[in-house]
Design a protein around this motif. Structure first.
Motif, PDB file in Angstrom:
ATOM      1  N   VAL A 136       0.841  -1.201   0.000  1.00  0.00           N
ATOM      2  CA  VAL A 136       0.000   0.000   0.000  1.00  0.00           C
ATOM      3  C   VAL A 136       0.875   1.249   0.000  1.00  0.00           C
ATOM      4  O   VAL A 136       2.105   1.159   0.086  1.00  0.00           O
ATOM      5  CB  VAL A 136      -0.934   0.021   1.232  1.00  0.00           C
ATOM      6  N   ASN A 137       0.230   2.411  -0.050  1.00  0.00           N
ATOM      7  CA  ASN A 137       0.992   3.655   0.079  1.00  0.00           C
ATOM      8  C   ASN A 137       0.657   4.341   1.410  1.00  0.00           C
ATOM      9  O   ASN A 137      -0.029   3.782   2.266  1.00  0.00           O
ATOM     10  CB  ASN A 137       0.753   4.583  -1.119  1.00  0.00           C
ATOM     11  N   ASP A 196       8.900   6.406   3.224  1.00  0.00           N
ATOM     12  CA  ASP A 196       9.049   4.951   3.252  1.00  0.00           C
ATOM     13  C   ASP A 196       8.847   4.359   1.867  1.00  0.00           C
ATOM     14  O   ASP A 196       9.583   3.453   1.440  1.00  0.00           O
ATOM     15  CB  ASP A 196       8.046   4.322   4.220  1.00  0.00           C
ATOM     16  N   CYS A 197       7.829   4.867   1.173  1.00  0.00           N
ATOM     17  CA  CYS A 197       7.520   4.332  -0.160  1.00  0.00           C
ATOM     18  C   CYS A 197       8.602   4.715  -1.176  1.00  0.00           C
ATOM     19  O   CYS A 197       9.021   3.885  -1.992  1.00  0.00           O
ATOM     20  CB  CYS A 197       6.155   4.842  -0.614  1.00  0.00           C
ATOM     21  N   LYS A 198       9.049   5.960  -1.139  1.00  0.00           N
ATOM     22  CA  LYS A 198      10.058   6.411  -2.106  1.00  0.00           C
ATOM     23  C   LYS A 198      11.396   5.707  -1.904  1.00  0.00           C
ATOM     24  O   LYS A 198      12.090   5.376  -2.871  1.00  0.00           O
ATOM     25  CB  LYS A 198      10.235   7.922  -1.994  1.00  0.00           C
ATOM     26  N   PRO A 250       5.237  -0.990   2.117  1.00  0.00           N
ATOM     27  CA  PRO A 250       5.256  -0.012   1.015  1.00  0.00           C
ATOM     28  C   PRO A 250       5.062  -0.699  -0.331  1.00  0.00           C
ATOM     29  O   PRO A 250       5.660  -1.748  -0.598  1.00  0.00           O
ATOM     30  CB  PRO A 250       6.645   0.620   1.127  1.00  0.00           C
ATOM     31  N   TYR A 251       4.203  -0.107  -1.183  1.00  0.00           N
ATOM     32  CA  TYR A 251       3.881  -0.714  -2.478  1.00  0.00           C
ATOM     33  C   TYR A 251       5.085  -0.793  -3.400  1.00  0.00           C
ATOM     34  O   TYR A 251       5.118  -1.607  -4.333  1.00  0.00           O
ATOM     35  CB  TYR A 251       2.742   0.053  -3.150  1.00  0.00           C
ATOM     36  N   THR A 252       6.109   0.014  -3.155  1.00  0.00           N
ATOM     37  CA  THR A 252       7.298   0.004  -4.002  1.00  0.00           C
ATOM     38  C   THR A 252       8.144  -1.250  -3.803  1.00  0.00           C
ATOM     39  O   THR A 252       9.087  -1.498  -4.563  1.00  0.00           O
ATOM     40  CB  THR A 252       8.153   1.251  -3.714  1.00  0.00           C
ATOM     41  N   LEU A 253       7.792  -2.057  -2.789  1.00  0.00           N
ATOM     42  CA  LEU A 253       8.525  -3.306  -2.551  1.00  0.00           C
ATOM     43  C   LEU A 253       7.892  -4.491  -3.269  1.00  0.00           C
ATOM     44  O   LEU A 253       8.417  -5.604  -3.199  1.00  0.00           O
ATOM     45  CB  LEU A 253       8.571  -3.596  -1.044  1.00  0.00           C
TER      46      LEU A 253
END
Length: 418
Positions: free
Chosen positions: A125-126, A147-149, A207-210
């Motif tokens: 999620v974000n 955290d996401c970036k 984090p969705y970036t993972l």
């Protein structure tokens, strides 16, 4: 004769025949109590459903789709940022743990694919996830944009995981093993369902970036989003026009589909259905009110026959026709109103008992019902007032014929009656 004297005489007549008056009221009592209990219990069910939907998130829209290109999804997210009707949004992609590694803290493990410890829900999620799902932090902090970036290996856990892994110990700063990788716990979401197994309290977010790091591309073909509309009035436009018009053609090009759905639409449908059930239930219970009205008419006719000489004396000393009608109408209304008041009291008591029974049953059967500290089913003021006025009106309507019959007696004939 003034109205105060008329009411006093009506109560005197009722008290002189207590058993008969009580039996006369019985139909009204049962009818009013039944109407209030049935309608209030249906309203209580609607209230429980509303609590369930509110726990899922206010003005929430769920999007599920697949078939579009990655570029299309990037444009979709930029489009969401540009819409004034959208307050916030977050992806919600489920983490499929193909290796079945589950989540582990030291030697303790919770299986992610269902076991004795329940089914663990893990999402990418974000930073807006807590806002769109109405989740609140009870300890630590929520995910942040940083955290996401930075693709930080951090996570926020639900109340069930906190209780299962840590008990009374603080989980903040502790590390969990997820898919063979270490994640630092930065926050805990407050439990909505009492930390029960197999509820949204048994969740973990990252984090969705993972997502690309944790999952293969085969597990990323579908896309899920949770969107919070700015206002409830914007939901229908967003779900039926704005979002589908932008994204549906892009999904269908590759044989996919796009779905945007809001739980508020289900809530409105269920409320409409509940209102109809309340109307039907109240209508059926009202039949006993009609039976009670017939009972009032019957007893008033008997009263006219028994008090014929009294009526003749009153008319002989100057009582007008409207005085006689008023006296019997007031007596009928008093009997009906007394029955209505008793019925209201019994109906309120029955509603409270049914409310506690419904809550206990729902908590056992519905895992998605949030914990409710205090839940009392009581009829609305409008329902109580309506029931009282209807019972009074019923007494007047069914008292008209006996009152008119009494007023049409001739004084000479009435005085001759023994």
């Amino acid at each position: 004769m003034n109205w105060t004297q008329t009411v006093r005489m009506a109560f005197k007549s009722i008290l002189n025949n207590k058993i008969r008056s009580l039996l006369t009221m019985l139909g009204i009592i049962i009818g009013v109590a039944s109407v209030i209990a049935i309608v209030a219990s249906i309203q209580g069910t609607t209230k429980l459903q509303k609590l369930q939907y509110e726990a899922m998130g206010a003005n929430r829209i769920d999007v599920y789709a697949w078939g579009a290109r990655n570029k299309d999804w990037q444009e979709f997210e930029e489009y969401l940022d540009s819409l004034d009707e959208v307050a916030a949004w977050s992806p919600q992609s489920q983490y499929w743990d193909w290796q079945n590694g589950g989540v582990q803290y030291r030697s303790k493990k919770m299986d992610s694919n269902g076991s004795d410890s329940g089914y663990l829900q893990m999402y990418f999620v974000n930073e807006h996830y807590g806002e769109v799902t109405s989740m609140s932090i009870s300890a630590g902090r929520d995910l942040t944009e940083a955290d996401c970036k930075s693709r930080a290996r951090v996570c926020v856990i639900g109340e069930t995981l906190r209780k299962y892994f840590f008990g009374a110990m603080s989980p903040i700063g502790q590390e969990l093993r997820i898919g063979g990788k270490s994640f630092e716990i930065v926050g805990v979401y407050a439990g909505k369902y009492g930390g029960k197994l197999n509820t949204n309290d048994q969740m973990l977010i990252m984090p969705y970036t993972l997502q690309s790091l944790m999952m293969s591309s085969q597990g990323m073909s579908d896309h899920q989003y949770i969107i919070k509309a700015e206002n409830a009035e914007d939901i229908q436009t967003l779900t039926e026009q704005t979002l589908p018009e932008f994204m549906q053609p892009r999904c269908e090009v590759n044989g996919g589909y796009f779905s945007a759905y809001s739980n508020s639409q289900s809530q409105q449908q269920q409320e409409a259905s509940s209102n109809l059930m309340a109307l039907l239930g109240g209508g059926i219970a009202s039949i006993s009110l009609l039976v009670g009205g017939i009972g009032i008419m019957n007893i008033m006719l008997v009263s006219v026959t028994e008090r014929t000489r009294e009526i003749g004396i009153r008319m002989a000393i100057g009582a007008r026709k409207r005085d006689i009608i008023g006296q019997f109408l007031v007596e009928a209304a008093v009997v009906s109103c007394c029955g209505g008041i008793i019925g209201i009291v019994l109906g309120c008591f029955a509603s409270a008992v049914l409310g506690r029974f419904m809550l206990a049953r729902q908590l056992q059967q519905n895992m998605y019902l949030p914990n409710v500290e205090q839940f009392t089913v009581l009829p609305s003021v409008g329902l109580v007032l309506g029931a009282f006025l209807f019972s009074a009106l019923l007494g007047i309507i069914f008292g008209l014929y006996p009152a008119n019959k009494a007023s049409n007696l001739q004084p000479v004939d009435a005085l001759r009656t023994q």
